[in-house]
Write a protein that holds these residues in place. Structure first.
Motif, PDB file in Angstrom:
ATOM      1  N   SER A 152       0.833  -1.203   0.000  1.00 54.40           N
ATOM      2  CA  SER A 152       0.000   0.000   0.000  1.00 54.40           C
ATOM      3  C   SER A 152       0.866   1.252   0.000  1.00 54.40           C
ATOM      4  O   SER A 152       0.593   2.210  -0.744  1.00 54.40           O
ATOM      5  CB  SER A 152      -0.927  -0.019   1.217  1.00 54.40           C
ATOM      6  OG  SER A 152      -1.691   1.157   1.293  1.00 54.40           O
ATOM      7  N   ASP A 153       1.913   1.269   0.820  1.00 51.00           N
ATOM      8  CA  ASP A 153       2.814   2.418   0.868  1.00 51.00           C
ATOM      9  C   ASP A 153       3.481   2.641  -0.482  1.00 51.00           C
ATOM     10  O   ASP A 153       3.599   3.789  -0.947  1.00 51.00           O
ATOM     11  CB  ASP A 153       3.889   2.208   1.937  1.00 51.00           C
ATOM     12  CG  ASP A 153       3.321   2.265   3.349  1.00 51.00           C
ATOM     13  OD1 ASP A 153       2.182   2.746   3.516  1.00 51.00           O
ATOM     14  OD2 ASP A 153       4.013   1.806   4.285  1.00 51.00           O
ATOM     15  N   TYR A 154       3.930   1.560  -1.112  1.00 46.23           N
ATOM     16  CA  TYR A 154       4.593   1.697  -2.411  1.00 46.23           C
ATOM     17  C   TYR A 154       3.641   2.296  -3.446  1.00 46.23           C
ATOM     18  O   TYR A 154       4.023   3.206  -4.197  1.00 46.23           O
ATOM     19  CB  TYR A 154       5.114   0.342  -2.890  1.00 46.23           C
ATOM     20  CG  TYR A 154       5.867   0.447  -4.196  1.00 46.23           C
ATOM     21  CD1 TYR A 154       7.200   0.821  -4.223  1.00 46.23           C
ATOM     22  CD2 TYR A 154       5.227   0.215  -5.423  1.00 46.23           C
ATOM     23  CE1 TYR A 154       7.898   0.955  -5.423  1.00 46.23           C
ATOM     24  CE2 TYR A 154       5.901   0.349  -6.619  1.00 46.23           C
ATOM     25  CZ  TYR A 154       7.238   0.717  -6.615  1.00 46.23           C
ATOM     26  OH  TYR A 154       7.908   0.869  -7.808  1.00 46.23           O
ATOM     27  N   ASP A 155       2.421   1.808  -3.483  1.00 49.03           N
ATOM     28  CA  ASP A 155       1.450   2.315  -4.456  1.00 49.03           C
ATOM     29  C   ASP A 155       1.179   3.805  -4.244  1.00 49.03           C
ATOM     30  O   ASP A 155       1.049   4.568  -5.214  1.00 49.03           O
ATOM     31  CB  ASP A 155       0.139   1.536  -4.357  1.00 49.03           C
ATOM     32  CG  ASP A 155       0.269   0.113  -4.864  1.00 49.03           C
ATOM     33  OD1 ASP A 155       1.242  -0.168  -5.593  1.00 49.03           O
ATOM     34  OD2 ASP A 155      -0.593  -0.720  -4.530  1.00 49.03           O
ATOM     35  N   LYS A 156       1.097   4.225  -2.989  1.00 45.95           N
ATOM     36  CA  LYS A 156       0.843   5.646  -2.699  1.00 45.95           C
ATOM     37  C   LYS A 156       2.022   6.513  -3.123  1.00 45.95           C
ATOM     38  O   LYS A 156       1.841   7.580  -3.714  1.00 45.95           O
ATOM     39  CB  LYS A 156       0.562   5.826  -1.206  1.00 45.95           C
ATOM     40  CG  LYS A 156      -0.763   5.224  -0.750  1.00 45.95           C
ATOM     41  CD  LYS A 156      -0.907   5.326   0.766  1.00 45.95           C
ATOM     42  CE  LYS A 156      -2.200   4.668   1.236  1.00 45.95           C
ATOM     43  NZ  LYS A 156      -2.318   4.667   2.722  1.00 45.95           N
ATOM     44  N   ALA A 205      13.465   3.215  -0.912  1.00 47.43           N
ATOM     45  CA  ALA A 205      13.456   2.472   0.344  1.00 47.43           C
ATOM     46  C   ALA A 205      12.376   1.388   0.346  1.00 47.43           C
ATOM     47  O   ALA A 205      12.643   0.216   0.637  1.00 47.43           O
ATOM     48  CB  ALA A 205      13.246   3.430   1.520  1.00 47.43           C
ATOM     49  N   VAL A 206      11.158   1.779   0.002  1.00 50.39           N
ATOM     50  CA  VAL A 206      10.058   0.815   0.027  1.00 50.39           C
ATOM     51  C   VAL A 206      10.186  -0.163  -1.141  1.00 50.39           C
ATOM     52  O   VAL A 206       9.943  -1.360  -0.990  1.00 50.39           O
ATOM     53  CB  VAL A 206       8.699   1.537  -0.014  1.00 50.39           C
ATOM     54  CG1 VAL A 206       7.552   0.527   0.028  1.00 50.39           C
ATOM     55  CG2 VAL A 206       8.573   2.508   1.150  1.00 50.39           C
ATOM     56  N   GLY A 207      10.575   0.348  -2.309  1.00 55.91           N
ATOM     57  CA  GLY A 207      10.732  -0.517  -3.475  1.00 55.91           C
ATOM     58  C   GLY A 207      11.806  -1.566  -3.274  1.00 55.91           C
ATOM     59  O   GLY A 207      11.628  -2.728  -3.654  1.00 55.91           O
ATOM     60  N   ALA A 208      12.922  -1.183  -2.666  1.00 51.51           N
ATOM     61  CA  ALA A 208      14.002  -2.142  -2.412  1.00 51.51           C
ATOM     62  C   ALA A 208      13.530  -3.238  -1.452  1.00 51.51           C
ATOM     63  O   ALA A 208      13.855  -4.417  -1.640  1.00 51.51           O
ATOM     64  CB  ALA A 208      15.217  -1.421  -1.838  1.00 51.51           C
ATOM     65  N   SER A 209      12.771  -2.860  -0.440  1.00 49.21           N
ATOM     66  CA  SER A 209      12.249  -3.857   0.502  1.00 49.21           C
ATOM     67  C   SER A 209      11.318  -4.831  -0.195  1.00 49.21           C
ATOM     68  O   SER A 209      11.363  -6.050   0.054  1.00 49.21           O
ATOM     69  CB  SER A 209      11.525  -3.159   1.656  1.00 49.21           C
ATOM     70  OG  SER A 209      12.417  -2.395   2.438  1.00 49.21           O
ATOM     71  N   LEU A 210      10.469  -4.301  -1.066  1.00 47.47           N
ATOM     72  CA  LEU A 210       9.508  -5.150  -1.764  1.00 47.47           C
ATOM     73  C   LEU A 210      10.211  -6.094  -2.744  1.00 47.47           C
ATOM     74  O   LEU A 210       9.883  -7.289  -2.811  1.00 47.47           O
ATOM     75  CB  LEU A 210       8.482  -4.278  -2.497  1.00 47.47           C
ATOM     76  CG  LEU A 210       7.281  -4.983  -3.121  1.00 47.47           C
ATOM     77  CD1 LEU A 210       6.548  -5.843  -2.100  1.00 47.47           C
ATOM     78  CD2 LEU A 210       6.319  -3.945  -3.726  1.00 47.47           C
ATOM     79  N   VAL A 211      11.189  -5.589  -3.492  1.00 50.74           N
ATOM     80  CA  VAL A 211      11.938  -6.443  -4.422  1.00 50.74           C
ATOM     81  C   VAL A 211      12.710  -7.507  -3.646  1.00 50.74           C
ATOM     82  O   VAL A 211      12.731  -8.688  -4.036  1.00 50.74           O
ATOM     83  CB  VAL A 211      12.893  -5.603  -5.285  1.00 50.74           C
ATOM     84  CG1 VAL A 211      13.842  -6.506  -6.078  1.00 50.74           C
ATOM     85  CG2 VAL A 211      12.105  -4.718  -6.244  1.00 50.74           C
ATOM     86  N   TYR A 212      13.323  -7.114  -2.544  1.00 54.64           N
ATOM     87  CA  TYR A 212      14.066  -8.068  -1.716  1.00 54.64           C
ATOM     88  C   TYR A 212      13.152  -9.190  -1.227  1.00 54.64           C
ATOM     89  O   TYR A 212      13.501 -10.373  -1.289  1.00 54.64           O
ATOM     90  CB  TYR A 212      14.684  -7.321  -0.538  1.00 54.64           C
ATOM     91  CG  TYR A 212      15.465  -8.190   0.418  1.00 54.64           C
ATOM     92  CD1 TYR A 212      16.701  -8.720   0.062  1.00 54.64           C
ATOM     93  CD2 TYR A 212      14.965  -8.464   1.691  1.00 54.64           C
ATOM     94  CE1 TYR A 212      17.426  -9.512   0.941  1.00 54.64           C
ATOM     95  CE2 TYR A 212      15.681  -9.251   2.582  1.00 54.64           C
ATOM     96  CZ  TYR A 212      16.907  -9.774   2.207  1.00 54.64           C
ATOM     97  OH  TYR A 212      17.620 -10.558   3.078  1.00 54.64           O
ATOM     98  N   ALA A 213      11.953  -8.825  -0.783  1.00 51.00           N
ATOM     99  CA  ALA A 213      11.002  -9.829  -0.306  1.00 51.00           C
ATOM    100  C   ALA A 213      10.542 -10.737  -1.443  1.00 51.00           C
ATOM    101  O   ALA A 213      10.410 -11.957  -1.267  1.00 51.00           O
ATOM    102  CB  ALA A 213       9.801  -9.134   0.334  1.00 51.00           C
ATOM    103  N   GLU A 264      20.129  -3.090   1.133  1.00 52.06           N
ATOM    104  CA  GLU A 264      20.858  -1.833   0.978  1.00 52.06           C
ATOM    105  C   GLU A 264      21.418  -1.690  -0.438  1.00 52.06           C
ATOM    106  O   GLU A 264      21.426  -0.590  -1.011  1.00 52.06           O
ATOM    107  CB  GLU A 264      22.002  -1.764   2.002  1.00 52.06           C
ATOM    108  CG  GLU A 264      21.566  -1.683   3.444  1.00 52.06           C
ATOM    109  CD  GLU A 264      21.071  -3.007   4.004  1.00 52.06           C
ATOM    110  OE1 GLU A 264      21.291  -4.056   3.333  1.00 52.06           O
ATOM    111  OE2 GLU A 264      20.467  -3.016   5.094  1.00 52.06           O
ATOM    112  N   GLU A 265      21.908  -2.792  -1.009  1.00 52.04           N
ATOM    113  CA  GLU A 265      22.429  -2.739  -2.375  1.00 52.04           C
ATOM    114  C   GLU A 265      21.317  -2.458  -3.369  1.00 52.04           C
ATOM    115  O   GLU A 265      21.505  -1.703  -4.337  1.00 52.04           O
ATOM    116  CB  GLU A 265      23.122  -4.055  -2.726  1.00 52.04           C
ATOM    117  CG  GLU A 265      23.783  -4.030  -4.101  1.00 52.04           C
ATOM    118  CD  GLU A 265      24.491  -5.321  -4.436  1.00 52.04           C
ATOM    119  OE1 GLU A 265      24.988  -5.430  -5.582  1.00 52.04           O
ATOM    120  OE2 GLU A 265      24.550  -6.218  -3.572  1.00 52.04           O
ATOM    121  N   LEU A 266      20.166  -3.053  -3.142  1.00 56.62           N
ATOM    122  CA  LEU A 266      19.027  -2.789  -4.025  1.00 56.62           C
ATOM    123  C   LEU A 266      18.608  -1.327  -3.955  1.00 56.62           C
ATOM    124  O   LEU A 266      18.271  -0.715  -4.977  1.00 56.62           O
ATOM    125  CB  LEU A 266      17.856  -3.694  -3.647  1.00 56.62           C
ATOM    126  CG  LEU A 266      18.033  -5.187  -3.925  1.00 56.62           C
ATOM    127  CD1 LEU A 266      16.906  -5.989  -3.281  1.00 56.62           C
ATOM    128  CD2 LEU A 266      18.076  -5.447  -5.430  1.00 56.62           C
TER     129      LEU A 266
END
Length: 424
Positions: A152-156, A205-213, A264-266
């Motif tokens: 939801s945060d990423y979409d916003k 920040a949010v995109g890297a977390s989502l891709v990592y997951a 962090e690299e992402l």
């Protein structure tokens, strides 16, 4: 984990429905348009807050009603929890867990988990990248519900960044192409670029977390996909998954080879991509980097499944994805999610039917819909309900049971898709 009872009010074709469910297999039998898929759709909605058939809530509310209610008793580890969702098109839905006060719908995620396979899942193989992204993200949330907030945060953030790129496009393009800016335009451009940097930071920040997951999920899912495809297709080919990233080429290649870079690299790669893509994003007025631009390539042997797989192979791959999700959740949760097979067996040849039945026969609870009972293999025998004109009965009959008002439950709405009808 299982559903003990499902209750609907003004949902799709049902004015009311009360259905008792048990462990093992329950099959809902009915011709197309009678309402059987609506029942399993309701269960899936409680688990995921989404429908596998429509992208918005309006069709879920029975024609003429203002809102719909879906309620279920969920049993896990001998403890029962009652979930309730109030669906109000155009407004925020409301949820309740047990006797607690109303809460945010996403707070109920994880109480019930389902894995649903339906004819629409053929789009996972043959459809656009968005279908495969949604599959990954929904499984991510089913595995760890907290990711619903991150999505939801990423979409916003993405929406705000795209709005900035579009609204400031004239002055940004003029400045980047050497045009002469007025003092006011120059100030506006600098302010916009500063704001863009802020949105870059949030999105990275949010995109890297989502891709990592996603990458970790795919790494865990891939072996289950390979083994499930091998079983359902009788070992005719090797099924593989490859994540296709929109990040810079060096990182994207490593990801495609199966590596999972650290978060962090992402995040650094996101910022590099924003710098490299700045002019293209300004010209197009949209964000061109991030998980919303990624894809998953499905491969059989050495060839991509999309465009090369036969119809049967495509069905097998779609089945393998859902079965893999089931086994992954089973391993994670140490209990089975509810498995839903919506009008699946009519699409499969005899061999795939029997192999699929053997693979799921030991699931704690399986909900099946079928146009005719003969479509369901004998290995999946269990309780059967007959669905006719939006009415559910344990006995096959031409006449639907009467409601307290003396009318046939849901019969007026069973044929109108705009009014929430079933179109299995």
């Amino acid at each position: 984990m299982r559903l003990r009872h499902l209750s609907l009010r003004d949902f799709r074709s049902y004015s009311e429905a009360e259905v008792d469910l048990t462990e093992g297999v329950t099959t809902f039998v009915g011709l197309n348009g009678q309402g059987k898929t609506n029942l399993v759709e309701a269960a899936g909605y409680l688990a995921s807050l989404g429908s596998h058939r429509v992208s918005n809530d309006a069709p879920l509310v029975r024609f003429g009603a203002e809102r719909a209610f879906v309620r279920a008793a969920v049993v896990r580890d001998s403890r029962e929890t009652v979930l309730e969702l109030e669906i109000v098109p155009g407004r925020a839905n409301r949820a309740r867990v047990g006797r607690s006060a109303a809460t945010r719908p996403r707070d109920i995620l994880g109480t019930l988990r389902t894995v649903l396979f339906a004819p629409e899942d053929l789009a996972l193989v043959k459809g656009d990248p968005g279908e495969r992204r949604r599959f990954l993200d929904e499984l991510l949330v089913a595995r760890q519900p907290r990711w619903a907030g991150a999505r939801s945060d990423y979409d916003k953030i993405l929406k705000q960044r795209n709005a900035l790129l579009r609204s400031a496009q004239p002055v940004l393009r003029k400045g980047s192409r050497g045009g002469t800016l007025t003092p006011e335009e120059a100030v506006s451009r600098e302010t916009t670029l500063d704001t863009l940097v802020e949105w870059n930071t949030h999105l990275a920040a949010v995109g890297a977390s989502l891709v990592y997951a996603r990458l970790r999920l795919l790494r865990d899912l891939a072996p289950h996909v390979a083994s499930s495809y091998d079983e359902v297709s009788a070992g005719r080919s090797e099924a593989r998954l490859t994540y296709v990233s929109s990040l810079p080429e060096a990182v994207a290649h490593r990801i495609a080879d199966g590596e999972v870079p650290e978060r962090e690299e992402l995040e650094k790669a996101f910022h590099q991509a924003f710098e490299e893509m700045r002019q293209r994003e300004i010209d197009r007025g949209v964000t061109l980097v991030g998980p919303h631009r990624d894809d998953v390539t499905l491969t059989l042997g050495e060839l991509p499944a999309k465009g090369y797989a036969s119809h049967g192979e495509s069905w097998s791959f779609a089945l393998a994805l859902r079965l893999a999700a089931f086994h992954l959740l089973r391993n994670d949760l140490k209990t089975d999610p509810v498995l839903v097979l919506d009008d699946v067996f009519a699409e499969l040849d005899a061999g795939r039917r029997e192999r699929l039945a053997a693979m799921v026969a030991d699931a704690e609870q399986v909900l099946i819909t079928a146009a005719v009972a003969e479509d369901v293999p004998d290995a999946l025998s269990g309780r059967t309900y007959y669905v006719t004109k939006g009415s559910v009965s344990a006995e096959e009959a031409d006449a639907a049971p009467l409601t307290e008002s003396g009318t046939t439950s849901g019969s007026a709405d069973a044929t109108s898709d705009d009014g929430g009808a079933d179109h299995d």
